[in-house]
Design a protein around this motif. Structure first.
Motif, PDB file in Angstrom:
ATOM      1  N   GLU A 107       5.324  62.344   2.854  1.00 28.38           N
ATOM      2  CA  GLU A 107       4.633  62.085   4.354  1.00 28.38           C
ATOM      3  C   GLU A 107       3.043  62.364   4.300  1.00 28.38           C
ATOM      4  O   GLU A 107       2.688  61.152   5.490  1.00 28.38           O
ATOM      5  CB  GLU A 107       5.457  62.970   5.747  1.00 28.38           C
ATOM      6  CG  GLU A 107       6.761  63.307   5.455  1.00 28.38           C
ATOM      7  CD  GLU A 107       7.320  64.148   6.298  1.00 28.38           C
ATOM      8  OE1 GLU A 107       8.135  64.248   7.209  1.00 28.38           O
ATOM      9  OE2 GLU A 107       6.384  65.193   7.109  1.00 28.38           O
ATOM     10  N   LEU A 144       6.950  55.640  13.520  1.00 28.42           N
ATOM     11  CA  LEU A 144       8.257  55.009  13.517  1.00 28.42           C
ATOM     12  C   LEU A 144       8.826  55.433  12.499  1.00 28.42           C
ATOM     13  O   LEU A 144       9.400  55.465  11.521  1.00 28.42           O
ATOM     14  CB  LEU A 144       8.536  54.081  14.434  1.00 28.42           C
ATOM     15  CG  LEU A 144       8.716  54.139  15.774  1.00 28.42           C
ATOM     16  CD1 LEU A 144       9.198  52.882  16.133  1.00 28.42           C
ATOM     17  CD2 LEU A 144      10.086  54.873  15.959  1.00 28.42           C
ATOM     18  N   PHE A 145       7.331  54.516  11.195  1.00 27.94           N
ATOM     19  CA  PHE A 145       7.350  54.828   9.830  1.00 27.94           C
ATOM     20  C   PHE A 145       7.711  56.031   9.567  1.00 27.94           C
ATOM     21  O   PHE A 145       8.729  56.346   8.091  1.00 27.94           O
ATOM     22  CB  PHE A 145       5.966  54.182   9.360  1.00 27.94           C
ATOM     23  CG  PHE A 145       6.271  52.613   9.101  1.00 27.94           C
ATOM     24  CD1 PHE A 145       6.862  51.799   9.355  1.00 27.94           C
ATOM     25  CD2 PHE A 145       4.432  51.937   9.486  1.00 27.94           C
ATOM     26  CE1 PHE A 145       6.743  50.061   9.477  1.00 27.94           C
ATOM     27  CE2 PHE A 145       4.109  50.995   9.545  1.00 27.94           C
ATOM     28  CZ  PHE A 145       5.357  50.167   9.600  1.00 27.94           C
ATOM     29  N   LYS A 146       7.242  57.094   9.734  1.00 30.15           N
ATOM     30  CA  LYS A 146       6.851  58.169   9.355  1.00 30.15           C
ATOM     31  C   LYS A 146       8.603  58.793   9.372  1.00 30.15           C
ATOM     32  O   LYS A 146       9.284  59.657   8.962  1.00 30.15           O
ATOM     33  CB  LYS A 146       6.152  59.060   9.914  1.00 30.15           C
ATOM     34  CG  LYS A 146       6.384  60.473   9.400  1.00 30.15           C
ATOM     35  CD  LYS A 146       4.690  61.950   9.906  1.00 30.15           C
ATOM     36  CE  LYS A 146       4.984  63.158  10.014  1.00 30.15           C
ATOM     37  NZ  LYS A 146       3.621  64.269  10.214  1.00 30.15           N
ATOM     38  N   LYS A 147       8.667  58.512  10.971  1.00 27.65           N
ATOM     39  CA  LYS A 147      10.030  59.474  11.518  1.00 27.65           C
ATOM     40  C   LYS A 147      11.936  59.027  10.233  1.00 27.65           C
ATOM     41  O   LYS A 147      11.988  58.991  10.097  1.00 27.65           O
ATOM     42  CB  LYS A 147      10.247  58.729  12.517  1.00 27.65           C
ATOM     43  CG  LYS A 147      11.539  58.713  13.143  1.00 27.65           C
ATOM     44  CD  LYS A 147      11.751  58.934  14.384  1.00 27.65           C
ATOM     45  CE  LYS A 147      13.204  59.041  15.458  1.00 27.65           C
ATOM     46  NZ  LYS A 147      13.397  59.049  16.741  1.00 27.65           N
ATOM     47  N   ARG A 148      11.228  57.161  10.042  1.00 34.19           N
ATOM     48  CA  ARG A 148      12.119  56.582   9.140  1.00 34.19           C
ATOM     49  C   ARG A 148      12.052  57.017   8.189  1.00 34.19           C
ATOM     50  O   ARG A 148      12.349  56.050   7.383  1.00 34.19           O
ATOM     51  CB  ARG A 148      12.080  55.249   9.570  1.00 34.19           C
ATOM     52  CG  ARG A 148      12.187  55.154  11.336  1.00 34.19           C
ATOM     53  CD  ARG A 148      12.921  52.922  11.526  1.00 34.19           C
ATOM     54  NE  ARG A 148      12.810  53.156  13.024  1.00 34.19           N
ATOM     55  CZ  ARG A 148      13.786  52.167  13.176  1.00 34.19           C
ATOM     56  NH1 ARG A 148      13.794  50.933  12.248  1.00 34.19           N
ATOM     57  NH2 ARG A 148      13.761  52.057  14.433  1.00 34.19           N
ATOM     58  N   SER A 149      10.769  57.649   7.438  1.00 33.65           N
ATOM     59  CA  SER A 149      10.403  58.382   5.887  1.00 33.65           C
ATOM     60  C   SER A 149      10.741  56.467   4.851  1.00 33.65           C
ATOM     61  O   SER A 149      11.353  55.821   3.745  1.00 33.65           O
ATOM     62  CB  SER A 149      11.698  58.510   5.025  1.00 33.65           C
ATOM     63  OG  SER A 149      12.096  59.773   5.843  1.00 33.65           O
ATOM     64  N   ALA A 150       9.456  55.512   6.029  1.00 29.75           N
ATOM     65  CA  ALA A 150       9.333  54.283   5.495  1.00 29.75           C
ATOM     66  C   ALA A 150       8.369  54.157   4.409  1.00 29.75           C
ATOM     67  O   ALA A 150       6.695  54.722   4.939  1.00 29.75           O
ATOM     68  CB  ALA A 150       9.028  53.571   6.432  1.00 29.75           C
ATOM     69  N   PHE A 201      10.785  47.098   9.331  1.00 29.28           N
ATOM     70  CA  PHE A 201      11.586  48.703  10.029  1.00 29.28           C
ATOM     71  C   PHE A 201      12.049  49.043  10.998  1.00 29.28           C
ATOM     72  O   PHE A 201      12.840  49.953  11.572  1.00 29.28           O
ATOM     73  CB  PHE A 201      11.006  49.584   9.248  1.00 29.28           C
ATOM     74  CG  PHE A 201      10.896  50.096   7.965  1.00 29.28           C
ATOM     75  CD1 PHE A 201      11.116  50.999   7.419  1.00 29.28           C
ATOM     76  CD2 PHE A 201       9.623  49.548   7.297  1.00 29.28           C
ATOM     77  CE1 PHE A 201      11.463  51.299   6.044  1.00 29.28           C
ATOM     78  CE2 PHE A 201       9.598  50.155   5.605  1.00 29.28           C
ATOM     79  CZ  PHE A 201      11.112  50.805   4.822  1.00 29.28           C
ATOM     80  N   PHE A 202      11.554  47.320  12.212  1.00 29.19           N
ATOM     81  CA  PHE A 202      12.491  48.287  13.622  1.00 29.19           C
ATOM     82  C   PHE A 202      13.226  46.611  13.577  1.00 29.19           C
ATOM     83  O   PHE A 202      13.231  45.676  13.355  1.00 29.19           O
ATOM     84  CB  PHE A 202      11.042  47.576  13.999  1.00 29.19           C
ATOM     85  CG  PHE A 202       9.879  49.002  13.864  1.00 29.19           C
ATOM     86  CD1 PHE A 202      10.151  50.267  14.218  1.00 29.19           C
ATOM     87  CD2 PHE A 202       8.966  48.361  13.637  1.00 29.19           C
ATOM     88  CE1 PHE A 202       9.054  51.010  13.669  1.00 29.19           C
ATOM     89  CE2 PHE A 202       8.053  49.367  12.568  1.00 29.19           C
ATOM     90  CZ  PHE A 202       7.932  50.681  12.537  1.00 29.19           C
ATOM     91  N   ASP A 203      13.748  47.277  14.987  1.00 28.76           N
ATOM     92  CA  ASP A 203      15.696  45.420  14.807  1.00 28.76           C
ATOM     93  C   ASP A 203      14.574  45.282  15.639  1.00 28.76           C
ATOM     94  O   ASP A 203      13.545  45.447  16.484  1.00 28.76           O
ATOM     95  CB  ASP A 203      16.830  46.667  15.839  1.00 28.76           C
ATOM     96  CG  ASP A 203      17.095  47.664  15.469  1.00 28.76           C
ATOM     97  OD1 ASP A 203      17.333  48.709  16.257  1.00 28.76           O
ATOM     98  OD2 ASP A 203      17.426  47.195  14.152  1.00 28.76           O
TER      99      ASP A 203
END
Length: 246
Positions: free
Chosen positions: A4, A87-93, A167-169
């Motif tokens: 992270e 959101l990238f961080k939340k989804r481990s992108a 990484f987003f819908d």
């Protein structure tokens, strides 16, 4: 935690670069062309409370050129990007850096009208593209939208390949493709054909020019002070013919 921190460092390095070039982004209504005798009007609609015009801007000192070529992030843009990062961080992108091999970073779309190519100042602003060493940005009316670069390669002097991931819908699978090829068809003016593939393998094309060569083209301006209006319907471009010729 280590992963992270690496992602955070890479992302903040991009943000710092963009923030150092930040300016406020003006609204379209601030950019009304001066009147010239040689102005070519495509459409004029006017009454006591409504004025809509579509015309060809030939004045290279027009503020429209400044607006179209302004890729600097505003304070609001940076706030959006910061939320995307969360959101990238939340989804481990995974955010990686790539060597971009001197490819042009900032691109403007070109359109065809009566056998000539033009830039376009639309009613609903957007459609520019920017490539960084880790992100692929798509510009919309509400600001830049980042996709993460997952690969980048230079095939030859005229051909680059990229893959990116959203990484987003989002249902618009074409605008943010899974795979992209950039073919430089004019090295002198940095004009390129972009071929997009979506996750289903379907594809479409776009024509772009580098920001630095924007003034090689006139601008079709779609102006209405009172409200948003339908976008101008340009002529179709034969992209396969363009690629075959080059």
């Amino acid at each position: 935690m280590k992963k992270e921190l690496i992602v955070l460092t890479l992302f903040l390095s991009n943000i710092f670069y963009c923030y150092s070039n930040t300016v406020s982004f003006p609204t379209i209504n601030n950019f009304i062309s001066n009147s010239y005798k040689d102005t070519t009007f495509i459409l004029k609609e006017k009454d006591s409370s409504y004025y809509h015009k579509i015309y060809i801007e030939k004045n290279r000192k027009s503020n429209y050129y400044k607006l179209l070529t302004n890729f600097k992030f505003s304070k609001g843009d940076l706030e959006f990007i910061n939320e995307y990062y969360k959101l990238f961080k939340k989804r481990s992108a995974p955010v990686k850096k790539f060597n971009l091999q001197n490819i042009v970073k900032e691109w403007l779309p070109l359109y065809k009208y009566k056998d000539k190519y033009y830039l376009y100042a639309p009613s609903d602003w957007g459609n520019r593209k920017m490539i960084t060493n880790s992100l692929l940005f798509y510009w919309y009316l509400d600001g830049p939208y980042p996709c993460i670069l997952t690969s980048f390669s230079k095939i030859n002097l005229n051909h680059y390949k990229l893959t990116s991931k959203d990484f987003f819908d989002n249902s618009d699978v074409y605008v943010k493709p899974a795979k992209l090829s950039i073919y430089i068809i004019d090295l002198k003016k940095n004009i390129s054909v972009w071929k997009y593939w979506n996750k289903k393998g379907e594809y479409r094309y776009g024509l772009f020019v580098s920001k630095e060569h924007a003034k090689a083209f006139d601008i079709v301006v779609n102006y209405c002070k009172e409200s948003k209006v339908p976008e101008f319907d340009f002529d179709k471009i034969d992209f396969k013919k363009l690629l075959n010729e080059k």
